[in-house]
Design a protein around this motif. Sequence first.
Motif, PDB file in Angstrom:
ATOM      1  N   PRO A 133      54.741 114.583  24.306  1.00 17.98           N
ATOM      2  CA  PRO A 133      54.240 115.935  24.029  1.00 17.98           C
ATOM      3  C   PRO A 133      54.075 116.254  22.547  1.00 17.98           C
ATOM      4  O   PRO A 133      52.962 116.542  22.087  1.00 17.98           O
ATOM      5  N   GLU A 137      49.937 115.618  21.502  1.00 20.08           N
ATOM      6  CA  GLU A 137      49.024 116.696  21.881  1.00 20.08           C
ATOM      7  C   GLU A 137      48.170 117.272  20.758  1.00 20.08           C
ATOM      8  O   GLU A 137      47.101 117.824  21.018  1.00 20.08           O
ATOM      9  N   SER A 141      44.763 117.167  22.807  1.00 28.14           N
ATOM     10  CA  SER A 141      44.245 118.513  23.123  1.00 28.14           C
ATOM     11  C   SER A 141      43.635 119.189  21.906  1.00 28.14           C
ATOM     12  O   SER A 141      42.509 119.685  21.955  1.00 28.14           O
ATOM     13  N   ARG A 196      45.443 115.762  33.166  1.00 29.54           N
ATOM     14  CA  ARG A 196      44.638 116.220  32.028  1.00 29.54           C
ATOM     15  C   ARG A 196      43.672 117.324  32.432  1.00 29.54           C
ATOM     16  O   ARG A 196      43.351 118.207  31.624  1.00 29.54           O
ATOM     17  N   TYR A 203      44.796 124.744  28.388  1.00 27.58           N
ATOM     18  CA  TYR A 203      44.423 124.847  26.973  1.00 27.58           C
ATOM     19  C   TYR A 203      43.304 125.862  26.775  1.00 27.58           C
ATOM     20  O   TYR A 203      43.347 126.698  25.870  1.00 27.58           O
ATOM     21  N   LEU A 210      48.476 124.820  21.475  1.00 32.72           N
ATOM     22  CA  LEU A 210      49.106 123.504  21.564  1.00 32.72           C
ATOM     23  C   LEU A 210      50.545 123.621  22.040  1.00 32.72           C
ATOM     24  O   LEU A 210      51.103 122.657  22.563  1.00 32.72           O
ATOM     25  N   SER A 213      50.172 123.254  25.660  1.00 33.82           N
ATOM     26  CA  SER A 213      49.833 121.855  25.936  1.00 33.82           C
ATOM     27  C   SER A 213      51.070 120.971  25.865  1.00 33.82           C
ATOM     28  O   SER A 213      51.292 120.106  26.714  1.00 33.82           O
ATOM     29  N   HIS A 217      52.779 118.981  28.998  1.00 32.53           N
ATOM     30  CA  HIS A 217      52.993 117.532  28.854  1.00 32.53           C
ATOM     31  C   HIS A 217      54.485 117.211  28.983  1.00 32.53           C
ATOM     32  O   HIS A 217      54.869 116.241  29.653  1.00 32.53           O
TER      33      HIS A 217
END
Length: 231
Positions: A133, A137, A141, A196, A203, A210, A213, A217
């Motif tokens: 994560p 990310e 992301s 995803r 997202y 983030l 995200s 994750h």
Amino acid sequence: MEHGRLIVNLFKKYPLISFFLLSYLIMYSAAAIGIFGLIDIPFIVLAIIGSFAPTIAAMIVLGSTEGKTGIVKLFSKFLVWNVGFSWFLATISITIISSLVAIIYLLSQGMPIPEISFSGLWVLLMGAIILGPLSEEAGWSGYALAKLQIKYNALTSSLILGSLWAAWHLPLWFIPGTTQGTMNFGLFFVALVAIRLIMGWAYNNTKGSLLISVLFHLFFNFGNELGVEVL
């Protein structure tokens, strides 16, 4: 200098391709060094370098194309937290659902549910946070998904990113002792593309956060690690 300018020009012309190539190069190089013992570097160092590959790649490309401003803008997405409590609740629910599925499976097979200590859970959580994560990310992301969505719609962008994200993990099947090494790669690939898709949806609906995200994750990873531990 000439080679340096050439590389920068390539980054500027093909920023997204450059990002993916660098992400793969760093990850696969770290894995190859560990697998074949090419250089005497502790495994944990190689694991951290490989895990941070997407973020390192994003910083290199952004630094070459947009300078410090682009890097600061990328990391500022970690500060987007005011997105509604329901999103934070959704991330936690993933771990609960994953754990329940594992427990139901054990009960259906007449198998005992092993005890997991608090210290064991803490180790799982720390590993799930650092190796994935926080390290990935910003690249996946924050950079790649945002860039993909300039050209493609959200669904297509997430499918492309999910596929490349899954394939990026392939070296882990050749390293003894990894969690992934116990899994079927085909199922893993499909699962990561599906994950995803969910993360891309999150997202896009949390102002590009983030933080969300990373939490999605994290709890996917933690739920997976916990499920493997239970199973």
